[in-house]
Design a protein around this motif. Sequence first.
Motif, short mmCIF file in Angstrom:
data_model
loop_
_atom_site.label_atom_id
_atom_site.label_comp_id
_atom_site.label_asym_id
_atom_site.label_seq_id
_atom_site.Cartn_x
_atom_site.Cartn_y
_atom_site.Cartn_z
N GLU A 206 -4.50 -33.83 -38.27
CA GLU A 206 -5.19 -35.02 -37.80
C GLU A 206 -6.55 -35.17 -38.48
O GLU A 206 -6.95 -36.28 -38.86
CB GLU A 206 -5.36 -34.95 -36.28
N VAL A 216 -5.32 -41.69 -36.77
CA VAL A 216 -4.20 -41.15 -36.02
C VAL A 216 -4.02 -41.93 -34.73
O VAL A 216 -4.96 -42.11 -33.96
CB VAL A 216 -4.42 -39.65 -35.71
N SER A 219 0.26 -38.19 -31.91
CA SER A 219 0.46 -36.84 -32.43
C SER A 219 1.11 -35.99 -31.35
O SER A 219 0.69 -36.03 -30.19
CB SER A 219 -0.87 -36.22 -32.87
N VAL A 284 2.85 -36.51 -36.72
CA VAL A 284 1.64 -37.32 -36.67
C VAL A 284 1.96 -38.72 -37.18
O VAL A 284 2.59 -38.89 -38.23
CB VAL A 284 0.51 -36.70 -37.50
#
Length: 294
Positions: A206, A216, A219, A284
């Motif tokens: 991230e 991001v 995740s 992610v």
Amino acid sequence: MKRCLACDAVYEADIWRCPKCDTLVPLEDGFLSFAPALARDNDGMASNSHEQLQALQHGSFWFRARNRLITDLVRRYFASSQRALEVGCGTGFVLTALRQALPHAVLCGSEIYLNGLPYAHERLKGAGQLFQMDARAIPFREEFDLLCAFDVLEHIEEDGLVLQQMAQALRAGGGVLLAVPQHPGLWSRNDDLAFHKRRYRRGELEQKCAAAGLEVIFSTSFVTSLLPVFALQRSTRSRSKDHDPARELQLPWFVDRLFELLLDGERQIIRLGARLPAGGSRFVVARKTPGARS
């Protein structure tokens, strides 16, 4: 838009010939080859990996369950994508999942080794654009709505550079879907044999996405339910010098099916928006930051 890797010019054209420096991208074995010096030998993975994967993927719970999670995430976050590229497409097993999720998109796949591309071509039945490429030098600018890399970044020392290249190849509003192995404590002989450069710490990918201009938005860990099994296996058998990592994927049918059901259970939890805290893999989803340099 096309990007010349020789002079960095950006251009629109039907063929891969740079109008500025006249560099022509060559064909090797019928595929455009952007990094021919690495097409048959490099330090990212073993040259025979694709032959092994081709034989294993359909029969392994791991690849089947991962494909279904990928399909879910693409449909949730990138359903409107018109152009998508999988970086490190291997034998094209994941490209089939992307095709299910994006039936009307122009689908592309790149691979550093040429020997994986014929398998991908056969799987796509010609309904995709495939080429040989080094992920550290992506020959596109603002071309794709979605770029994917599944268990690829850990093979590349300069993973931050790859993420920057991916961001530059995205159109405004586009994004990436990434998967990597996580938890350095799980490092074993498997990682050595797979030419891995790292297993990711929680939050590491991230942070690298943010540094590359990627925000991001989701995740999660994956393979949470099997983490104790893998930890035990990797602390014992996989440390032996004669260990064959393919054995982890060649299980009795009832064990393979049980593991697949467990991972499908995780997938259903993730579909509800939950984020699993720990697991063998990290997924992610990130989007190109508005105003990010291209």
